[in-house]
Design an enzyme around this catalytic site. Sequence first.
Site, PDB file in Angstrom:
ATOM      1  N   ASP A  67       0.827  -1.211   0.000  1.00 46.12           N
ATOM      2  CA  ASP A  67       0.000   0.000   0.000  1.00 46.12           C
ATOM      3  C   ASP A  67       0.859   1.258   0.000  1.00 46.12           C
ATOM      4  O   ASP A  67       2.083   1.182   0.155  1.00 46.12           O
ATOM      5  CB  ASP A  67      -0.985  -0.011   1.187  1.00 46.12           C
ATOM      6  N   ASN A 136      -6.430  -2.919  14.599  1.00 46.15           N
ATOM      7  CA  ASN A 136      -7.873  -3.028  14.319  1.00 46.15           C
ATOM      8  C   ASN A 136      -8.179  -4.207  13.378  1.00 46.15           C
ATOM      9  O   ASN A 136      -9.313  -4.364  12.933  1.00 46.15           O
ATOM     10  CB  ASN A 136      -8.409  -1.726  13.704  1.00 46.15           C
ATOM     11  N   HIS A 138      -6.781  -4.726  10.358  1.00 40.51           N
ATOM     12  CA  HIS A 138      -6.619  -4.480   8.921  1.00 40.51           C
ATOM     13  C   HIS A 138      -5.405  -5.221   8.362  1.00 40.51           C
ATOM     14  O   HIS A 138      -4.467  -5.552   9.088  1.00 40.51           O
ATOM     15  CB  HIS A 138      -6.569  -2.974   8.598  1.00 40.51           C
ATOM     16  N   GLU A 143      -9.531  -1.889   5.684  1.00 39.17           N
ATOM     17  CA  GLU A 143      -9.961  -1.593   7.046  1.00 39.17           C
ATOM     18  C   GLU A 143     -11.232  -2.374   7.391  1.00 39.17           C
ATOM     19  O   GLU A 143     -12.000  -2.752   6.494  1.00 39.17           O
ATOM     20  CB  GLU A 143     -10.243  -0.090   7.176  1.00 39.17           C
TER      21      GLU A 143
END
Length: 244
Positions: A67, A136, A138, A143
């Site tokens: 990314d 979280n 991801h 996400e």
Amino acid sequence: MHVVVQKSAEAVARAVADILVEAVARQPALVLGLPTGRTPIGLYRELVARHRDRRIDFGQVTAFNIDEFVGLPSGHPGTYAVYMAHHLYRHVNLSPKRIHLPASDARDPRKEAQRYEGAIRAAGGIDLLVLGIGSNGHIGFNEPGASLVADTHVARLAPATRRSNADAFGGDVRRVPGQGITMGTGTLLRARHVVLMAMGNQKANVVARALEGPITTKVPASLLQAHPNVTVVLDRAAAAKLST
Ligand code: PGA
């Protein structure tokens, strides 16, 4: 899933470096998928040292980063391109023409995402994908949410992701871009071998949810349970909440 627990974060880095060294020795023109963040810094240090000792030759290797932020000029210290140059690419013999990241300064980020997906396919897909996991859940910038996107796409970053990236932006979360270009969950799951690494007790809960909880878009890393060839390398702290 093959889960390996090491005694320290340094041992995790060494174990993942071993996997890469062996894979490149077996297949010199390997196509890698590579992460950023705090997790792989020790791995990259190991790889640089092993390259210096001639134990790994990146001469024919291709690398795709997972990314990149959207809306930063090329060379901005917050870009993952700068991170990768600093931690790995400047120190090893990867050919610049075989180093790939989404352009952070693309005028049309959606087109750039499509171009990137095409470049991965043209290279024959990813042989070995190294992944971190966000606290979280991801993977890349995929996400948690009601749904996930398969191909490389422009993603909105979760507040937790922006906070954990603030250091590279003078600690100011408002300066962290709100969007990134990321390989999609399909792109990631098409990799032939996935190595997920996580260290530290702040990852223990999410590691347990990803590995032992239900497969859910609320924990994108849980999708890896459906992949046939995943190696998870953890330190003791990150493995602490696993039931087995
Ligand atoms: P970290 O990030 O390595 O900085 O914890 C991991 C991730 O968000 O994938």
